[in-house]
Motif scaffolding. Sequence first.
Motif, PDB file in Angstrom:
ATOM      1  N   MET A 143     -22.034 -47.504  42.748  1.00  0.00           N
ATOM      2  CA  MET A 143     -22.282 -48.190  41.486  1.00  0.00           C
ATOM      3  C   MET A 143     -21.450 -49.464  41.308  1.00  0.00           C
ATOM      4  O   MET A 143     -21.994 -50.513  40.939  1.00  0.00           O
ATOM      5  CB  MET A 143     -22.063 -47.229  40.316  1.00  0.00           C
ATOM      6  CG  MET A 143     -23.197 -46.252  40.115  1.00  0.00           C
ATOM      7  SD  MET A 143     -23.029 -45.337  38.568  1.00  0.00           S
ATOM      8  CE  MET A 143     -24.602 -44.458  38.528  1.00  0.00           C
ATOM      9  N   PRO A 144     -20.126 -49.437  41.541  1.00  0.00           N
ATOM     10  CA  PRO A 144     -19.350 -50.680  41.350  1.00  0.00           C
ATOM     11  C   PRO A 144     -19.827 -51.817  42.252  1.00  0.00           C
ATOM     12  O   PRO A 144     -19.935 -52.960  41.808  1.00  0.00           O
ATOM     13  CB  PRO A 144     -17.923 -50.241  41.700  1.00  0.00           C
ATOM     14  CG  PRO A 144     -17.906 -48.766  41.470  1.00  0.00           C
ATOM     15  CD  PRO A 144     -19.261 -48.292  41.881  1.00  0.00           C
ATOM     16  N   ALA A 145     -20.127 -51.497  43.518  1.00  0.00           N
ATOM     17  CA  ALA A 145     -20.562 -52.536  44.453  1.00  0.00           C
ATOM     18  C   ALA A 145     -21.899 -53.136  44.032  1.00  0.00           C
ATOM     19  O   ALA A 145     -22.088 -54.363  44.070  1.00  0.00           O
ATOM     20  CB  ALA A 145     -20.662 -51.955  45.866  1.00  0.00           C
ATOM     21  N   LEU A 146     -22.837 -52.290  43.612  1.00  0.00           N
ATOM     22  CA  LEU A 146     -24.142 -52.786  43.181  1.00  0.00           C
ATOM     23  C   LEU A 146     -24.031 -53.583  41.889  1.00  0.00           C
ATOM     24  O   LEU A 146     -24.702 -54.610  41.716  1.00  0.00           O
ATOM     25  CB  LEU A 146     -25.124 -51.619  43.001  1.00  0.00           C
ATOM     26  CG  LEU A 146     -25.728 -51.026  44.267  1.00  0.00           C
ATOM     27  CD1 LEU A 146     -26.561 -49.801  43.935  1.00  0.00           C
ATOM     28  CD2 LEU A 146     -26.580 -52.065  44.992  1.00  0.00           C
ATOM     29  N   ALA A 147     -23.202 -53.104  40.963  1.00  0.00           N
ATOM     30  CA  ALA A 147     -23.021 -53.825  39.707  1.00  0.00           C
ATOM     31  C   ALA A 147     -22.479 -55.225  39.957  1.00  0.00           C
ATOM     32  O   ALA A 147     -22.934 -56.207  39.346  1.00  0.00           O
ATOM     33  CB  ALA A 147     -22.081 -53.042  38.793  1.00  0.00           C
ATOM     34  N   SER A 148     -21.537 -55.330  40.887  1.00  0.00           N
ATOM     35  CA  SER A 148     -20.965 -56.638  41.214  1.00  0.00           C
ATOM     36  C   SER A 148     -21.978 -57.533  41.929  1.00  0.00           C
ATOM     37  O   SER A 148     -22.111 -58.716  41.605  1.00  0.00           O
ATOM     38  CB  SER A 148     -19.726 -56.443  42.097  1.00  0.00           C
ATOM     39  OG  SER A 148     -19.208 -57.684  42.513  1.00  0.00           O
ATOM     40  N   ALA A 149     -22.716 -56.950  42.879  1.00  0.00           N
ATOM     41  CA  ALA A 149     -23.664 -57.744  43.663  1.00  0.00           C
ATOM     42  C   ALA A 149     -24.827 -58.235  42.829  1.00  0.00           C
ATOM     43  O   ALA A 149     -25.335 -59.352  43.040  1.00  0.00           O
ATOM     44  CB  ALA A 149     -24.165 -56.924  44.844  1.00  0.00           C
ATOM     45  N   LEU A 150     -25.279 -57.422  41.876  1.00  0.00           N
ATOM     46  CA  LEU A 150     -26.453 -57.772  41.074  1.00  0.00           C
ATOM     47  C   LEU A 150     -26.085 -58.364  39.722  1.00  0.00           C
ATOM     48  O   LEU A 150     -26.968 -58.683  38.918  1.00  0.00           O
ATOM     49  CB  LEU A 150     -27.323 -56.526  40.869  1.00  0.00           C
ATOM     50  CG  LEU A 150     -27.840 -55.859  42.144  1.00  0.00           C
ATOM     51  CD1 LEU A 150     -28.602 -54.588  41.810  1.00  0.00           C
ATOM     52  CD2 LEU A 150     -28.711 -56.811  42.952  1.00  0.00           C
ATOM     53  N   SER A 151     -24.773 -58.486  39.455  1.00  0.00           N
ATOM     54  CA  SER A 151     -24.266 -59.083  38.212  1.00  0.00           C
ATOM     55  C   SER A 151     -24.775 -58.356  36.975  1.00  0.00           C
ATOM     56  O   SER A 151     -25.291 -58.965  36.025  1.00  0.00           O
ATOM     57  CB  SER A 151     -24.656 -60.572  38.143  1.00  0.00           C
ATOM     58  OG  SER A 151     -24.130 -61.279  39.244  1.00  0.00           O
TER      59      SER A 151
END
Length: 397
Positions: free
Chosen positions: A26-34
């Motif tokens: 979740m943290p990585a996707l949230a950062s990548a997709l803003s």
Amino acid sequence: MPPIVYLLSLTLFALTTSEFMVAGMMPALASALSVAVSDVGTLISLYAGGMVIGGPLLTLLILHRGVPNRRALLALLACYAIAQALAAQADSYAVMAVARVVTGVAASACFGIALAICAEVVSPERRGRASSLVFAGLMLATVLGMPLTTMIEQWLGWRASFWSVTGVTIACTLAIARLAPAGHPPATTSLRQELAEFRKPALWAAYGTSALVIGATFAGFSYFAPILTEVTGFRQADLPWLLAIYGGATVVGNLVVGRLADRHTYPVLVTGMTLLTLAMTMFALNATSSGISLAMVIVIGLTGIPMNPAMIARVMAIALPGPLVNTVHTSVINIGLGLGAWLGGAAMSAGWGWQSPLWVGALLGTAGLASVLPFVGGPREQACAPGLSPATVSKRR
């Protein structure tokens, strides 16, 4: 057991891993997709929504077109691989959301058709065991799939995790093209025949029991982490091995139930739901005891999700085990999953305490037991052999 059964298990392993892998990154996707982490959580709901709504509609279309099971499964897996690859390359939340919906729709139809193929390649009295092996892939996805994709994300990035599932899906597609039977002529599993099965009250009763069993399980399981840490006193660092024990119990329970489901469908359902309800109750009453809590986590693991082979065997004994019957069953199970988790969270949000999800699970388990008891000891309908309609079986009795 035919090799195709184990191959279908690997296929479901890949599809289910894809459904839940987002939770581990979740943290990585949230950062990548803003986007916010809560938006990433919605990606799981979008996948589930595609399974519940889109899967049956797509299966209806497949049956209407008269596509044989093997060809339909290959087309669906190809579509799934393309959508998963699209997700791996997504640069925006909108693209990822679309990819998740498409994979959810394709996965639901794949589940139904995989079970239909499973029913074709084994004799009726072995369908419960075969389906348990197919569903073992679903169990292993939570025990192995999620940790593996999380590790890949940490080492190589989140895109590599999505590509890894894409690769497994493509490999399964190629192997199924080689090993799966060509299937019966479309007329033997016509849309009219499948729709006629839904006129049976016993089928809807079986669906209802399945929804209640899975709802009871996920009402409690969804909140194991806060209960075990806030009430029982386990550390956050203990959660991985506690959940691994639970996951291992589901695998063992699935294999045991699969052995018994065909010959003892109703005794297995009654025993399993009774133990599940008692375990939820005992856990709620003794949540401060680490020993009892751990024991009840294991019992819930052995008796909750592992009831799937018995539930499938019951449905296949009542109705023609075609793609639509199985896909709707999968959708109903997912509805039960979502409803159970929501009710457990609603009870906790209402201020009824950390253990309240367990009481919700016990109530749903009691309702599930009550839903199956009227059918115990009654006449059991024969499962339809591949290529035979229910009417043909009726004439042969």
